[in-house]
Design a protein around this motif. Structure first.
Motif, PDB file in Angstrom:
ATOM      1  N   TYR A 153      50.071   0.104  15.987  1.00 35.42           N
ATOM      2  CA  TYR A 153      50.238   0.532  17.374  1.00 35.42           C
ATOM      3  C   TYR A 153      48.911   1.051  17.934  1.00 35.42           C
ATOM      4  N   ALA A 154      48.196   1.832  17.137  1.00 32.76           N
ATOM      5  CA  ALA A 154      46.912   2.372  17.584  1.00 32.76           C
ATOM      6  C   ALA A 154      45.919   1.249  17.863  1.00 32.76           C
ATOM      7  N   GLU A 156      46.558  -1.897  18.693  1.00 28.08           N
ATOM      8  CA  GLU A 156      46.930  -2.630  19.907  1.00 28.08           C
ATOM      9  C   GLU A 156      46.684  -1.803  21.159  1.00 28.08           C
ATOM     10  N   SER A 157      46.898  -0.490  21.084  1.00 29.71           N
ATOM     11  CA  SER A 157      46.708   0.360  22.260  1.00 29.71           C
ATOM     12  C   SER A 157      45.236   0.512  22.607  1.00 29.71           C
ATOM     13  N   ALA A 212      40.609   4.034  17.605  1.00 31.20           N
ATOM     14  CA  ALA A 212      42.011   4.432  17.720  1.00 31.20           C
ATOM     15  C   ALA A 212      42.685   4.454  16.356  1.00 31.20           C
TER      16      ALA A 212
END
Length: 205
Positions: A75-76, A78-79, A90
């Motif tokens: 998630y980090a 992709e964010s 990230a």
């Protein structure tokens, strides 16, 4: 600590949850299966329906931790898109966040002495979390000519080691190791210095 009850069908998870609390309180070698059973509110004999011994119980706690960790890292990453550097940084911040939010899992994964190859499932999910950093490293190095390009496995291993060091020294409240700078700042500047030293990002990035 009070006993935790369990409903029929989830004794295995109740034992894992009990082990995580004991790992946080006593470390991965500081408790027995009998203590885990007592914490879960069952007899010691009940543990052996699901785990052969304490190491198997800790390995399952580690596996579950890697599942959370891999999801958080992905998630980090992709964010942080579309910038390769932002995505890389990230994932470093996600490492620190995981260590703070899931200390029992973190210790089971990285400080228990349990091999990531103990079971196929544990190896698979551990590999998934490592792959996020390697994917980030591939993106950061893809613009460099192949003959000058550092191996992405090396870059990701260095960042992993840096993240782990910041966690161990400054992010988990180790006595006598308080830093005048937030752990996130230490990691971000460390990553920046490292990547600039390799020529992977320009000086003003």
């Amino acid at each position: 600590m009070p006993k935790r009850g369990y409903h029929h069908g989830n004794l295995r998870q109740a034992l894992v949850d009990a082990a995580l609390e004991l790992i946080e309180a006593k470390g991965p070698t500081g408790f027995t299966l009998s203590e885990a059973a007592k914490q879960a509110g069952v007899t010691p004999a009940a543990v052996y329906r699901h785990f052969e011994g304490r190491e198997d119980l800790i390995a399952e706690a580690a596996r579950q931790g890697y599942e959370i960790f891999a999801d958080l890292m992905e998630y980090a990453y992709e964010s942080g898109q579309p910038s390769a550097l932002a995505a890389f940084e990230a994932t470093g911040r996600a490492y620190l966040a995981f260590a703070r939010r899931h200390p029992g899992h973190y210790v089971a994964m990285f400080e228990s002495g349990i091999s990531v190859n103990r079971t196929p499932d544990l190896a698979r999910v551990a590999r998934r979390s490592f792959d996020v950093l390697e994917k980030s490293a591939v993106r950061l190095t893809e613009h460099i000519p192949a003959e000058k390009r550092p191996p992405p496995q090396m870059v990701s291993a260095h960042i992993w080691a840096m993240s782990h060091g910041v966690v161990e020294l400054f992010a988990r409240g180790s006595p006598g190791t308080k830093s005048p700078f937030p752990p996130e700042d230490l990691l971000e500047t460390g990553i920046g210095i490292y990547l600039r030293g390799l020529g992977l990002v320009p000086p003003d990035a």
